[in-house]
Structure formats: structure tokens, C-alpha cells
Design a protein around this motif. Sequence first.
Motif, PDB file in Angstrom:
ATOM      1  N   ARG A  47     101.699  -1.036  94.126  1.00 58.28           N
ATOM      2  CA  ARG A  47     102.390  -0.818  95.476  1.00 58.28           C
ATOM      3  C   ARG A  47     101.334  -0.002  95.939  1.00 58.28           C
ATOM      4  O   ARG A  47     100.922  -0.268  96.855  1.00 58.28           O
ATOM      5  CB  ARG A  47     103.897  -0.553  95.445  1.00 58.28           C
ATOM      6  CG  ARG A  47     104.381  -1.568  94.839  1.00 58.28           C
ATOM      7  CD  ARG A  47     105.911  -0.995  95.266  1.00 58.28           C
ATOM      8  NE  ARG A  47     106.097  -0.467  94.321  1.00 58.28           N
ATOM      9  CZ  ARG A  47     107.287  -0.824  93.300  1.00 58.28           C
ATOM     10  NH1 ARG A  47     106.993  -1.993  93.332  1.00 58.28           N
ATOM     11  NH2 ARG A  47     108.076   0.411  92.558  1.00 58.28           N
ATOM     12  N   ARG A  92      97.814  -1.791  97.332  1.00 63.87           N
ATOM     13  CA  ARG A  92      97.813  -2.761  98.796  1.00 63.87           C
ATOM     14  C   ARG A  92      98.105  -1.329 100.072  1.00 63.87           C
ATOM     15  O   ARG A  92      97.834  -1.501 100.785  1.00 63.87           O
ATOM     16  CB  ARG A  92      99.442  -3.153  98.599  1.00 63.87           C
ATOM     17  CG  ARG A  92      99.653  -4.650  97.791  1.00 63.87           C
ATOM     18  CD  ARG A  92     100.326  -5.680  97.306  1.00 63.87           C
ATOM     19  NE  ARG A  92     101.507  -5.449  97.296  1.00 63.87           N
ATOM     20  CZ  ARG A  92     102.490  -5.361  96.713  1.00 63.87           C
ATOM     21  NH1 ARG A  92     101.565  -6.305  95.616  1.00 63.87           N
ATOM     22  NH2 ARG A  92     102.993  -4.202  95.568  1.00 63.87           N
ATOM     23  N   ARG A 122      95.888  -0.867 103.007  1.00 63.07           N
ATOM     24  CA  ARG A 122      96.113  -1.303 104.583  1.00 63.07           C
ATOM     25  C   ARG A 122      94.925   0.064 104.980  1.00 63.07           C
ATOM     26  O   ARG A 122      94.615   0.095 106.112  1.00 63.07           O
ATOM     27  CB  ARG A 122      98.058  -0.885 104.541  1.00 63.07           C
ATOM     28  CG  ARG A 122      98.105  -2.660 103.508  1.00 63.07           C
ATOM     29  CD  ARG A 122      99.701  -2.522 103.912  1.00 63.07           C
ATOM     30  NE  ARG A 122     100.175  -4.387 103.734  1.00 63.07           N
ATOM     31  CZ  ARG A 122     101.455  -4.102 102.926  1.00 63.07           C
ATOM     32  NH1 ARG A 122     102.243  -2.300 103.135  1.00 63.07           N
ATOM     33  NH2 ARG A 122     101.886  -4.692 102.321  1.00 63.07           N
ATOM     34  N   ASP A 176     107.618   0.144  99.941  1.00 63.43           N
ATOM     35  CA  ASP A 176     107.195  -1.180 100.305  1.00 63.43           C
ATOM     36  C   ASP A 176     106.954  -2.687  99.968  1.00 63.43           C
ATOM     37  O   ASP A 176     106.461  -3.198 100.503  1.00 63.43           O
ATOM     38  CB  ASP A 176     105.528  -1.238  98.924  1.00 63.43           C
ATOM     39  CG  ASP A 176     104.125  -2.195  99.851  1.00 63.43           C
ATOM     40  OD1 ASP A 176     104.024  -2.240 100.873  1.00 63.43           O
ATOM     41  OD2 ASP A 176     103.651  -2.892  98.839  1.00 63.43           O
TER      42      ASP A 176
END
Length: 252
Positions: free
Chosen positions: A168, A171, A175, A242
Motif C-alpha cells: 500500500r 502505491r 501516486r 488505501d
Amino acid sequence: MPSPPRPRRRRLAPTPSYASVPGWGLIEPPREEDAATDPVAESTDALTRAMWLVAVVLAAASAVHVVRYVIAVINRSRPIPVWIDWLSSIAVLVFGLMALVGVVVATVSFGRWVREIRTRSFESAGFTDPRRRIVVLALSVIPLVNVIGAPWLLHEAAVVDRIGDGGRRFRVGIRLAAAWAIVNAVALLAFAYRIAAWTTDSLQTDADALALVAGSLAVSALFAWWAVPRVERLAGFAEDTDISEPRRLVAA
């Protein structure tokens, strides 16, 4: 006459002895400033406060540029008072300088935060950071270089840390890196267009440059506001939301 007898001195009790030094009321609790502090928590707090501040300043600077853009559009068809032109020009300059100072402060805070994150990750794994501090600061602070350098430095720390969170945080970092690249691309485009506007006397080109700068400032302010909770999540000081709960399809 014989002198009266002197009173006898009372025998004193033996001096008490202790196996250890008594500590009745002598224990002094440690002061708060002497307690160990977490450098990652301090750098995260400083970075998030700087990001909130720069978001407000960038939003204000964007609004001032929008006002200046409206004045430039009106000036194409009719003359405007000189005092309005001067006042709007000064406002653009002042808020532009404030935005620049805010971005510099936030960037320096970000460089320190990256360094502390790496230090914590490598120390938790029993190693020392293989990169020198000056290299870490350069890759995370220098404009455009930090578009690739900062995500790579955080990726190295994440690989060493090996946090079992199902990827998580990785990611979230992807982003942030993608959003940061977009912010830099928009800012670079606005800067190039603004330089081109200074070389021409066209009012339309000047107005378009103002619009691009206002948009770039707005995008940067939005990114600073959006990135605050994600920076805290990367540092481990915010709840990770998330992944949403799995859903099941039930036949009617």
C-alpha cells in the motif's frame, strides 16, 4: 560550697547505616526536553506544516494572477486606470515572492524528511545509509532533479524497510511521484510561456502567460493540500485507507 554535679550527657544512638543510599524524595523525573525524540516525527510535522502554509500562499498567488489576467483582458478593449495597473502588478510581485519563499522552505523540509526516512529504514535493518547526506539532499531538493531522485530515494528506503503492508505504501509513493511529475511539467510550461511573453509586446500573449501561471500555481496548491495525508502515511503516522473493503456479489 561544693559545685553542683554536672548533668550527664545522654548517650547518642548509633549512626544508622544503609545498604544503599536512600532515595526518599530524591528521585527526579526526566525533563521532557531530555527525553528522546523521534527525528522522523519531527521532520514529518515540519514538512506537513510547511506544505499547508505553501498551499495557502500558492492559492492566494493564483487568485492574484487571475485578477491580473482579468485586468489584462479588459485592457485589450479599453484603457484602465494607472493605479489599478500598478496595484495589480505589485500584488503579483509580492505574492509571487511569497510563493517562492514558501516553496523553498517546503523543499528544504522535504529534503530533511527524506533523509530521516532513509536513516530510520536503514537503521531498522541494521545498516547505515550508503548514500552521503549531500547526495540525498541534492537528489531531493534540486528542482527537476527531484522529480526522479526523490522517488528513487524513497523506493530504496522502502525496499530496505520491508514493511508488510501489502504494497500500500508503495502505491501511495507511486501516486505522489506521478502527481509531482505533473506539477513540475505544468510549472515548466508556464515558466517557458512567461519567458516568451516577456519578449513580445502582444497583450494576448501576456494574458495567456498570466493564465498559465495562475493555473500552475493552482495545481501546485492543490498538490500540496492533497499530498499532506499521503506524506504522513508514508512516514507511518496516519492510518492507511488505501484499500477498500472487498465486496461480494449476491444473486437476487
